[in-house]
Design a protein around this motif. Sequence first.
Motif, short mmCIF file in Angstrom:
data_model
loop_
_atom_site.label_atom_id
_atom_site.label_comp_id
_atom_site.label_asym_id
_atom_site.label_seq_id
_atom_site.Cartn_x
_atom_site.Cartn_y
_atom_site.Cartn_z
N MET A 88 0.78 -1.19 -0.15
CA MET A 88 -0.15 0.00 0.05
C MET A 88 0.84 1.32 -0.07
O MET A 88 1.52 1.56 0.85
N PRO A 89 0.76 2.05 -0.78
CA PRO A 89 1.53 3.27 -1.15
C PRO A 89 1.04 4.43 -0.17
O PRO A 89 0.10 4.13 0.41
N GLY A 90 2.01 5.38 0.01
CA GLY A 90 1.71 6.52 1.11
C GLY A 90 1.08 7.71 0.32
O GLY A 90 0.59 7.38 -0.67
N SER A 91 1.14 8.67 0.76
CA SER A 91 0.32 10.00 0.46
C SER A 91 0.70 10.30 -1.14
O SER A 91 -0.07 11.00 -1.92
N GLY A 92 1.98 10.16 -1.62
CA GLY A 92 2.39 10.54 -2.92
C GLY A 92 1.77 9.54 -4.05
O GLY A 92 2.17 9.71 -5.10
N GLY A 93 1.00 8.35 -3.82
CA GLY A 93 0.88 7.40 -4.64
C GLY A 93 1.93 6.41 -4.80
O GLY A 93 3.10 6.26 -4.40
N VAL A 94 1.67 5.59 -5.91
CA VAL A 94 2.58 4.43 -6.31
C VAL A 94 3.78 5.09 -6.91
O VAL A 94 4.01 6.04 -7.54
N GLY A 95 4.91 4.62 -6.14
CA GLY A 95 6.31 5.22 -6.86
C GLY A 95 7.43 4.05 -7.17
O GLY A 95 7.01 2.73 -6.94
N PRO A 96 8.31 4.43 -7.90
CA PRO A 96 9.35 3.38 -8.53
C PRO A 96 10.03 2.29 -7.15
O PRO A 96 10.24 1.42 -7.38
N HIS A 97 9.71 3.07 -6.10
CA HIS A 97 10.28 2.16 -4.98
C HIS A 97 9.56 0.98 -4.44
O HIS A 97 9.81 -0.20 -4.13
N HIS A 98 8.17 1.13 -4.81
CA HIS A 98 7.31 0.03 -4.77
C HIS A 98 7.35 -0.88 -5.68
O HIS A 98 7.18 -2.14 -5.22
N LEU A 99 7.84 -0.77 -6.71
CA LEU A 99 7.92 -1.62 -7.92
C LEU A 99 9.30 -2.55 -7.42
O LEU A 99 9.51 -3.73 -7.64
N GLU A 100 10.45 -1.64 -6.90
CA GLU A 100 11.67 -2.25 -6.56
C GLU A 100 11.33 -3.10 -5.30
O GLU A 100 11.89 -4.36 -5.29
N GLN A 101 10.36 -2.97 -4.43
CA GLN A 101 10.01 -3.88 -3.19
C GLN A 101 9.41 -4.87 -3.84
O GLN A 101 9.41 -6.24 -3.16
N ALA A 102 8.36 -4.61 -4.87
CA ALA A 102 7.66 -5.92 -5.42
C ALA A 102 8.52 -6.86 -5.94
O ALA A 102 8.51 -8.19 -5.95
N GLY A 103 9.82 -6.40 -6.59
CA GLY A 103 10.50 -7.27 -7.22
C GLY A 103 11.54 -8.23 -6.18
O GLY A 103 11.71 -9.33 -6.44
N ALA A 104 11.84 -7.52 -5.13
CA ALA A 104 12.70 -8.06 -4.07
C ALA A 104 11.82 -9.20 -3.49
O ALA A 104 12.30 -10.34 -2.96
N LEU A 105 10.57 -8.91 -3.25
CA LEU A 105 9.72 -9.80 -2.54
C LEU A 105 9.38 -11.00 -3.45
O LEU A 105 9.34 -12.19 -2.91
N SER A 106 9.17 -10.69 -4.65
CA SER A 106 9.00 -11.79 -5.67
C SER A 106 9.97 -12.75 -5.99
O SER A 106 9.96 -14.10 -6.20
N ALA A 107 11.16 -12.06 -5.79
CA ALA A 107 12.55 -12.93 -6.12
C ALA A 107 12.61 -13.62 -4.94
O ALA A 107 13.31 -14.89 -4.97
N ALA A 108 12.23 -13.58 -3.79
CA ALA A 108 12.17 -14.43 -2.67
C ALA A 108 10.87 -15.28 -2.64
O ALA A 108 10.77 -15.94 -1.66
N GLY A 109 10.30 -15.30 -3.63
CA GLY A 109 9.14 -16.55 -3.85
C GLY A 109 7.76 -15.96 -3.38
O GLY A 109 6.68 -16.82 -3.25
N ILE A 110 7.54 -14.70 -3.02
CA ILE A 110 6.29 -14.32 -2.51
C ILE A 110 5.70 -13.48 -3.68
O ILE A 110 6.16 -12.51 -4.12
N ALA A 111 4.34 -13.76 -3.72
CA ALA A 111 3.37 -12.95 -4.81
C ALA A 111 3.33 -11.61 -4.11
O ALA A 111 3.32 -11.52 -2.82
N VAL A 112 2.91 -10.65 -4.95
CA VAL A 112 2.80 -9.46 -4.43
C VAL A 112 1.48 -8.42 -5.07
O VAL A 112 1.32 -8.86 -6.59
N LEU A 113 0.67 -7.86 -4.43
CA LEU A 113 -0.45 -7.22 -4.66
C LEU A 113 -0.15 -5.85 -4.63
O LEU A 113 -0.17 -5.45 -3.48
N LEU A 114 0.30 -4.96 -5.64
CA LEU A 114 0.50 -3.82 -5.68
C LEU A 114 -1.01 -2.80 -5.79
O LEU A 114 -1.12 -2.79 -7.02
#
Length: 347
Positions: A88-114
Amino acid sequence: MRLAALLALALTVSPAIAEIPRVDSAGLADTPVVLSNGVRGLPVKIPSRTPGDFGPAMHGELGSSVALTAQLFVPASAGKHRPAVIIMPGSGGVGPHHLEQAGALSAAGIAVLLVDPFFARGIGDTIADQGRLPWAASAYDVLAALAYLRSRPEIDPKRIGATGSSRGGTAVMMAAAAPFSNAVTGHKQRLKAVVAGYPWCGTQFRSARLARGASLLLMQGDRDDWVSVQQCQDAAHAMSVAGSDATMKIFPGGFHAFDRTGVPPTRIESAVTSTIFPTVYMDDAGRYFDLRTGEVNPALTASDFVRQSISGGFLRKGVTIGTTGTQAQDYVQEMVKFFVSKLRPHP
């Protein structure tokens, strides 16, 4: 005088000094995003509602319906029933760092719902006015995303977590609070693990209990001037004393949004905040305690406290966000490590 007019009189909003990178909301709504590790997103819609406050939401007054836009990232290597994490993003909405975090989680075998909580509601951001979206609606969005993931056959319904930053951090914390979670979703449909990055902890349940079996990690910088670090320390301590699994890690020299890779410390003059207004508490029915008497007053609403903060001169403009050194990488490593540990399969 209406609350919006009071706020306009109290604070004249000016543009931010620097433009903060964002992800295009319209594109996120219908164009699959491919993460850096090759995992391809699936654009989906999340049925949610927009309750006006916590108490009403807990008693079934859920407000208008909305179909939130989101993308689901499912790593192929994670097995048949995968763990999943909501972002869930903050006040500024979805940013590139959320995609980076999604990449790190999915690389660890965890599905992500952004999830994008703003686009479907016609909101650009809430930086200068948090009142554009009720805090209860943000927490409800997390539980709506939880319900959606539980309906997906490739997701293990018992291994779902959530993470958010700033406003999103507050949303996931409140969604994991036992009174709100139990009232909205019931005892059996709950988040397993939550990571809250630099959340606003100005409103709390006095009982300070997480939903049964839930774990919480808070991460905050000690130089944060957008939210009160001390309020979040108090929240984490109270949860721990109440027997919940809650931990807080404070990053030395960290500003607000210290997980934003490539964004140096940046002044945002349009941001409105108060780090000195007293903590507002609710009972387990979502009723507010009167700050002066210390007693529950069912007539009080969140707007009453906003009016008090305005009339009392508690609000100010201007905050600093951004990262230095390895803070952003350290944040992601801590987050992934926590979810891998807490969402592992039961023996």
